[in-house]
Design a protein around this motif. Structure first.
Motif, short mmCIF file in Angstrom:
data_model
loop_
_atom_site.label_atom_id
_atom_site.label_comp_id
_atom_site.label_asym_id
_atom_site.label_seq_id
_atom_site.Cartn_x
_atom_site.Cartn_y
_atom_site.Cartn_z
N ARG A 1 33.77 44.38 37.06
CA ARG A 1 32.63 43.51 36.81
C ARG A 1 32.62 42.87 35.42
O ARG A 1 31.66 42.21 35.04
N GLN A 2 33.70 43.09 34.67
CA GLN A 2 33.82 42.37 33.40
C GLN A 2 34.05 40.89 33.71
O GLN A 2 34.94 40.56 34.50
N PRO A 3 33.29 39.99 33.14
CA PRO A 3 33.37 38.58 33.53
C PRO A 3 34.70 37.91 33.22
O PRO A 3 35.01 36.86 33.78
N TRP A 4 35.51 38.51 32.35
CA TRP A 4 36.78 37.91 31.97
C TRP A 4 37.97 38.54 32.70
O TRP A 4 39.13 38.22 32.42
#
Length: 292
Positions: free
Chosen positions: A242-245
């Motif tokens: 779920r880390q956006p990057w």
């Protein structure tokens, strides 16, 4: 949200440094037993909807095992890596298991070997690029890499991953980066965000810290796993996907059961405190893991 892919580091050779492999692999790890195990995990991955498999020249016979499984799986994306040569000759007790060399000769040889086994490689990566690699000053090598006409990437290792990522971005030839990032080792996070913002695909490896987060999970990870009814591996991976990057998270599963447990990460939300170790300490601990 990122999606899962399968990495073959644990399945292409009889020994690796991951903890928790003992009960996952065949009792006898000869070539055909490991081929069967690799195919079994690949079948499970496909059934679970995983459509990306990552290999490397140094992962023993991983490319060979993958090649014999691929027919009939035309929708699977294949990536591999060059730079390390497998030197253990299928001996789990070998003193040296792999040797790195970032040279034009090594690239030329290993691309020929990879392309002979895997005719549809979608991404070819420099294995374990560090800021002091001779690749950065070898224009002939850089040109040769570009000339194969396959999208290029690189993987990183060690406490200075961020330096290698930023230096590689300056070359302008790479379309993806594969780095170690997990709840114990977060030092490359900002550089990976920069790479993502620059348009590179970010692939995360060693999400369970070579098994440390499964065999010896911090109390916060173990508590959330118990509360959610999943394994600590799923909690550790959920903190990454779920880390956006992050675009792709590699599972290093050695068995169908491990892979199914990993996939639980895609259905849970976690909230963990900062568990990061100093990067030097993390990589020193990793270097002390034994091949098993």
């Amino acid at each position: 949200m990122a999606h899962l892919a399968l990495g073959l580091a644990s399945l292409g050779r009889p020994a690796y440094i991951n903890l928790g492999r003992e009960g996952a692999l065949p009792a006898v790890r000869d070539v055909e037993s490991m081929r069967a195990q690799c195919h079994l995990v690949l079948d499970t991955a496909y059934e679970l909807g995983i459509r990306w498999v990552d290999a490397a020249r140094s992962y023993g016979l991983s490319e060979d095992f993958l090649s014999s499984w691929l027919p009939g799986h035309d929708d699977v994306t294949v990536s591999s890596k060059w730079g390390y040569a497998y030197t253990a000759d299928w001996r789990p007790d070998a003193e040296v298991h792999e040797v790195k060399e970032h040279s034009l000769a090594r690239f030329t040889q290993q691309w020929q070997e990879t392309s002979a086994l895997l005719p549809r490689v979608a991404l070819y990566q420099v294995h374990s690029l560090t800021a002091d690699s001779p690749l950065f000053s070898d224009r002939a090598l850089q040109d040769a890499m570009v000339e194969i006409g396959v999208p290029l990437g690189f993987s990183t290792s060690g406490p200075r991953q961020a330096d290698a990522i930023r230096k590689a971005l300056e070359l302008g030839i790479f379309r993806s980066v594969q780095s170690t990032w997990n709840v114990l080792e977060t030092s490359a996070g900002e550089a990976l965000r920069e790479a993502h913002d620059a348009g590179l695909r970010v692939i995360i490896k060693e999400g369970v810290a070579n098994g440390r987060l499964v065999v010896q999970p911090p109390q916060a990870v173990a508590a959330q796993a118990e509360a959610l009814g999943v394994g600590p591996d799923a909690v550790a991976l959920a903190a990454i996907v779920r880390q956006p990057w992050v675009d792709v998270v590699l599972s290093g599963a050695a068995s169908p059961e491990q892979l199914k447990s990993n996939v639980d990460a895609m259905r849970i939300d976690v909230d963990l405190p900062d568990l990061a170790e100093p990067a030097e300490q993390y990589w020193q601990t990793r270097a002390g893991l034994s091949w098993n």
